[in-house]
Motif scaffolding. Structure first.
Motif, PDB file in Angstrom:
ATOM      1  N   ARG A 162      -1.695   2.723 -17.655  1.00  0.00           N
ATOM      2  CA  ARG A 162      -3.081   3.275 -17.273  1.00  0.00           C
ATOM      3  C   ARG A 162      -3.070   3.438 -15.835  1.00  0.00           C
ATOM      4  O   ARG A 162      -2.508   2.529 -15.023  1.00  0.00           O
ATOM      5  N   GLU A 163      -3.808   4.560 -15.191  1.00  0.00           N
ATOM      6  CA  GLU A 163      -3.942   4.627 -13.841  1.00  0.00           C
ATOM      7  C   GLU A 163      -5.303   4.576 -13.521  1.00  0.00           C
ATOM      8  O   GLU A 163      -6.229   5.114 -14.130  1.00  0.00           O
ATOM      9  N   TYR A 164      -5.622   3.894 -12.363  1.00  0.00           N
ATOM     10  CA  TYR A 164      -6.846   3.790 -11.799  1.00  0.00           C
ATOM     11  C   TYR A 164      -6.818   4.430 -10.131  1.00  0.00           C
ATOM     12  O   TYR A 164      -5.891   4.082  -9.435  1.00  0.00           O
ATOM     13  N   GLU A 165      -7.549   5.344 -10.019  1.00  0.00           N
ATOM     14  CA  GLU A 165      -7.567   5.818  -8.746  1.00  0.00           C
ATOM     15  C   GLU A 165      -8.884   6.359  -8.066  1.00  0.00           C
ATOM     16  O   GLU A 165      -9.836   6.805  -8.714  1.00  0.00           O
ATOM     17  N   ARG A 166      -8.905   6.374  -6.664  1.00  0.00           N
ATOM     18  CA  ARG A 166      -9.963   6.719  -5.860  1.00  0.00           C
ATOM     19  C   ARG A 166      -9.343   7.659  -4.757  1.00  0.00           C
ATOM     20  O   ARG A 166      -8.681   7.029  -3.942  1.00  0.00           O
ATOM     21  N   VAL A 167      -9.398   8.972  -4.612  1.00  0.00           N
ATOM     22  CA  VAL A 167      -9.050   9.745  -3.588  1.00  0.00           C
ATOM     23  C   VAL A 167     -10.130   9.922  -2.572  1.00  0.00           C
ATOM     24  O   VAL A 167     -11.210  10.284  -2.987  1.00  0.00           O
ATOM     25  N   TYR A 168      -9.603   9.829  -1.403  1.00  0.00           N
ATOM     26  CA  TYR A 168     -10.753   9.791  -0.344  1.00  0.00           C
ATOM     27  C   TYR A 168     -10.816  11.168   0.399  1.00  0.00           C
ATOM     28  O   TYR A 168      -9.955  11.909   0.254  1.00  0.00           O
ATOM     29  N   PRO A 169     -12.023  11.553   0.957  1.00  0.00           N
ATOM     30  CA  PRO A 169     -12.229  13.199   1.271  1.00  0.00           C
ATOM     31  C   PRO A 169     -11.724  13.169   2.845  1.00  0.00           C
ATOM     32  O   PRO A 169     -12.375  14.006   3.502  1.00  0.00           O
ATOM     33  N   PHE A 170     -10.999  12.318   3.194  1.00  0.00           N
ATOM     34  CA  PHE A 170     -10.426  12.578   4.592  1.00  0.00           C
ATOM     35  C   PHE A 170      -8.958  11.970   4.865  1.00  0.00           C
ATOM     36  O   PHE A 170      -8.613  11.113   3.812  1.00  0.00           O
ATOM     37  N   GLY A 171      -8.230  12.187   6.036  1.00  0.00           N
ATOM     38  CA  GLY A 171      -6.981  11.537   6.199  1.00  0.00           C
ATOM     39  C   GLY A 171      -6.952  10.814   7.350  1.00  0.00           C
ATOM     40  O   GLY A 171      -7.919  10.812   8.141  1.00  0.00           O
ATOM     41  N   TRP A 172      -6.029   9.995   7.635  1.00  0.00           N
ATOM     42  CA  TRP A 172      -5.757   9.212   9.108  1.00  0.00           C
ATOM     43  C   TRP A 172      -5.001  10.463   9.723  1.00  0.00           C
ATOM     44  O   TRP A 172      -3.594  10.298   9.532  1.00  0.00           O
ATOM     45  N   LEU A 173      -5.234  10.894  11.040  1.00  0.00           N
ATOM     46  CA  LEU A 173      -4.202  11.218  12.071  1.00  0.00           C
ATOM     47  C   LEU A 173      -3.757  10.197  12.972  1.00  0.00           C
ATOM     48  O   LEU A 173      -4.751   9.482  13.595  1.00  0.00           O
ATOM     49  N   GLY A 174      -2.580   9.940  12.998  1.00  0.00           N
ATOM     50  CA  GLY A 174      -1.999   8.756  13.738  1.00  0.00           C
ATOM     51  C   GLY A 174      -1.268   9.348  14.849  1.00  0.00           C
ATOM     52  O   GLY A 174      -0.583  10.555  14.653  1.00  0.00           O
ATOM     53  N   ILE A 175      -1.424   8.573  16.027  1.00  0.00           N
ATOM     54  CA  ILE A 175      -0.522   9.122  17.163  1.00  0.00           C
ATOM     55  C   ILE A 175       0.048   7.901  17.657  1.00  0.00           C
ATOM     56  O   ILE A 175      -0.267   6.791  17.866  1.00  0.00           O
ATOM     57  N   LEU A 176       1.215   7.963  17.727  1.00  0.00           N
ATOM     58  CA  LEU A 176       2.375   6.775  18.347  1.00  0.00           C
ATOM     59  C   LEU A 176       2.698   7.058  19.848  1.00  0.00           C
ATOM     60  O   LEU A 176       3.066   8.367  20.128  1.00  0.00           O
ATOM     61  N   ALA A 177       2.475   6.113  20.855  1.00  0.00           N
ATOM     62  CA  ALA A 177       2.517   6.614  22.261  1.00  0.00           C
ATOM     63  C   ALA A 177       3.210   5.170  22.946  1.00  0.00           C
ATOM     64  O   ALA A 177       2.795   4.410  22.713  1.00  0.00           O
ATOM     65  N   ASP A 178       3.979   5.528  23.983  1.00  0.00           N
ATOM     66  CA  ASP A 178       4.615   4.292  24.626  1.00  0.00           C
ATOM     67  C   ASP A 178       3.768   4.254  25.783  1.00  0.00           C
ATOM     68  O   ASP A 178       3.795   4.364  26.968  1.00  0.00           O
ATOM     69  N   VAL A 179       2.583   3.538  25.318  1.00  0.00           N
ATOM     70  CA  VAL A 179       1.686   2.888  26.254  1.00  0.00           C
ATOM     71  C   VAL A 179       1.043   1.609  25.899  1.00  0.00           C
ATOM     72  O   VAL A 179       1.014   1.211  24.601  1.00  0.00           O
ATOM     73  N   PRO A 180       0.609   0.786  26.920  1.00  0.00           N
ATOM     74  CA  PRO A 180       0.070  -0.654  26.540  1.00  0.00           C
ATOM     75  C   PRO A 180      -1.168  -0.278  25.687  1.00  0.00           C
ATOM     76  O   PRO A 180      -1.875   0.681  25.833  1.00  0.00           O
ATOM     77  N   PRO A 181      -1.267  -1.272  24.916  1.00  0.00           N
ATOM     78  CA  PRO A 181      -2.561  -1.326  24.108  1.00  0.00           C
ATOM     79  C   PRO A 181      -3.822  -1.413  24.758  1.00  0.00           C
ATOM     80  O   PRO A 181      -3.895  -2.060  25.811  1.00  0.00           O
ATOM     81  N   CYS A 182      -4.833  -1.043  24.198  1.00  0.00           N
ATOM     82  CA  CYS A 182      -6.104  -1.064  24.952  1.00  0.00           C
ATOM     83  C   CYS A 182      -6.771  -2.658  24.779  1.00  0.00           C
ATOM     84  O   CYS A 182      -8.077  -2.904  25.550  1.00  0.00           O
ATOM     85  N   GLY A 183      -6.341  -3.463  23.968  1.00  0.00           N
ATOM     86  CA  GLY A 183      -6.862  -4.767  23.757  1.00  0.00           C
ATOM     87  C   GLY A 183      -5.902  -5.680  23.193  1.00  0.00           C
ATOM     88  O   GLY A 183      -4.872  -5.301  22.881  1.00  0.00           O
ATOM     89  N   ALA A 184      -6.378  -6.861  23.069  1.00  0.00           N
ATOM     90  CA  ALA A 184      -5.436  -7.930  22.424  1.00  0.00           C
ATOM     91  C   ALA A 184      -5.225  -7.851  21.178  1.00  0.00           C
ATOM     92  O   ALA A 184      -4.265  -8.336  20.616  1.00  0.00           O
ATOM     93  N   GLY A 185      -6.378  -7.478  20.370  1.00  0.00           N
ATOM     94  CA  GLY A 185      -6.247  -7.316  18.774  1.00  0.00           C
ATOM     95  C   GLY A 185      -6.709  -5.965  18.522  1.00  0.00           C
ATOM     96  O   GLY A 185      -7.102  -5.046  19.314  1.00  0.00           O
ATOM     97  N   LEU A 186      -6.461  -5.782  17.200  1.00  0.00           N
ATOM     98  CA  LEU A 186      -6.803  -4.401  16.698  1.00  0.00           C
ATOM     99  C   LEU A 186      -8.292  -4.158  16.716  1.00  0.00           C
ATOM    100  O   LEU A 186      -9.170  -5.006  16.587  1.00  0.00           O
ATOM    101  N   ILE A 187      -8.701  -2.804  16.653  1.00  0.00           N
ATOM    102  CA  ILE A 187     -10.242  -2.358  16.997  1.00  0.00           C
ATOM    103  C   ILE A 187     -10.434  -1.445  15.717  1.00  0.00           C
ATOM    104  O   ILE A 187      -9.810  -0.480  15.773  1.00  0.00           O
ATOM    105  N   TYR A 188     -11.318  -1.701  14.732  1.00  0.00           N
ATOM    106  CA  TYR A 188     -11.702  -0.763  13.676  1.00  0.00           C
ATOM    107  C   TYR A 188     -13.082  -0.282  14.164  1.00  0.00           C
ATOM    108  O   TYR A 188     -13.761  -1.008  14.236  1.00  0.00           O
TER     109      TYR A 188
END
Length: 390
Positions: A175-201
């Motif tokens: 049996r399948e249970y699914e929820r498809v979201y109406p957006f995607g995540w655009l990700g960018i990876l760059a060789d730059v220092p982070p903007c903070g000590a931890g993750l920010i949502y």
């Protein structure tokens, strides 16, 4: 070829399981459709829960993880100009480790020869047969056109959402249970220092953003975008501008801009397939479930699946205990659904959905206000973020 266990898929779940089974003296082989370079080229998760780190420690493959991984004892939720700090160490006495999935996979791959784990890459047309019986087998074709057959007592599908393992379970059984979201995540990876000590949502009127990192000199950022958007719609400068706006002034003041070394748009879904065992087939990781990346549960859920699968297979082969195999699916799914709940709720809290109106937004504000003022609410978030016990 005959083995006790045939593992389909040589991503981190398949390799981790293979090493754990070899350490238990269980004869296994890993069959992978892609090349080693392709597997390593996939840019994925980077936040490890304690279960994932502990399995690498158990295998003695944690040296580079300990040397290069970044322990994180906090993260933040941003709402406009406000930052709500979640202090993991203070609240639950645990932390997570930032260490890219690519690096974890590399550690597992490089240990295969020394530890006698056989991995077959470039296996085309992988097909599972007779998985409902005690004598399943897997067929594939090598790059030279030769057909091969692997007979095993068990097959474990670690081949991701689009792999053949889940399709080997009859529709009448699963049996399948699914929820498809109406957006995607655009990700960018760059060789730059982070903007903070931890993750920010961040939840902003323009949309979601996430500030993450891979090392002290490499950062990973995300913004949510409509599924109709294309990468060419988002030059680097536009992404940096959007991040500075959505993350808020405190984070924006510490953002270092630089050229992207990788960009991608990933659709989001919540998905569970049950049961995770059919006959002699066990499913692990993305072959059985998908979570939105909010909360970083995907790789860690795969690791807990691998833990339960290893325990079940060790009991079967070491103590001839068929009940251990029978209980695998229920144990794994109990943790899966809790992680699905957390990922879904955090996604719902931090994103603006197209169908939402003033009421839904008021509920987000109320929930964030509650979290900001309640240690109990913060503790619940912290407990789930670092990973529930296995």
């Amino acid at each position: 070829m005959r083995k006790q266990v045939c593992i389909v898929g040589a991503g981190p779940a398949g390799l981790l399981l293979g090493h754990l089974l070899r350490a238990e003296g269980i004869d296994c082989v890993v069959v992978e459709q892609r090349s080693p370079g392709y597997v390593l080229g996939r840019i994925r998760a980077g936040v490890l829960e304690r279960i994932t780190v502990s399995l690498m420690e158990q295998l003695g493959l944690d040296a580079r993880l300990k040397a290069e991984g970044m322990p994180h004892g906090e993260f933040s939720l941003a709402d406009g100009e406000r930052l709500i700090h979640i202090d993991l160490m203070d609240l639950v006495g645990q932390q997570v480790t930032v260490y890219g999935q690519t690096e974890l996979t590399r550690d597992l791959m490089e240990a295969c020869d020394a530890r006698g784990l056989q991995v077959i890459y470039g296996a085309e047309g992988v097909t599972l047969h007779d998985v409902a019986t005690d004598a399943p087998f897997v067929t594939y074709t090598s790059s030279d056109g030769t057909e091969h057959r692997v007979e095993a007592r068990f097959v474990v599908g670690c081949d991701g959402f689009h792999g053949p393992s889940r399709r080997a379970v009859p529709a009448s059984v699963g049996r399948e249970y699914e929820r498809v979201y109406p957006f995607g995540w655009l990700g960018i990876l760059a060789d730059v220092p982070p903007c903070g000590a931890g993750l920010i949502y961040a939840n902003h009127e323009r949309g979601f953003a996430l500030a993450s990192q891979r090392s002290p000199t490499r950062s990973r950022y995300y913004v949510d975008v409509p599924l109709t958007d294309r990468l060419e719609d988002w030059p680097d400068e536009r992404i940096w501008d959007e991040l500075a706006t959505r993350l808020g002034p405190e984070a924006a003041a510490h953002i270092t801009r630089g050229p992207s070394i990788e960009k991608s748009i990933a659709p989001l879904r919540s998905y569970v397939f049950a049961p995770m065992r059919h006959g002699s087939l066990l499913l692990c990781g993305d072959s059985a479930h998908i979570v939105p990346p909010t909360g970083a549960k995907g790789l860690n859920l795969a690791a807990s699946d691998v833990y339960y699968a290893t325990e079940a297979l060790r009991a079967f082969f070491g103590a001839n205990d068929p009940d251990a195999i029978g209980g695998y699916s229920d144990k794994a799914l109990a943790r899966v659904w809790k992680a699905e709940r957390f990922s879904w709720s955090l996604t719902r809290l931090m994103h603006r959905f197209p169908e939402d109106g003033p009421f839904e937004r008021a509920m987000q504000v109320a929930e964030l206000d509650y979290i900001a003022s309640s240690r109990a609410a913060q503790t619940s978030i912290a407990e789930n973020y670092v990973g529930l016990p296995v």
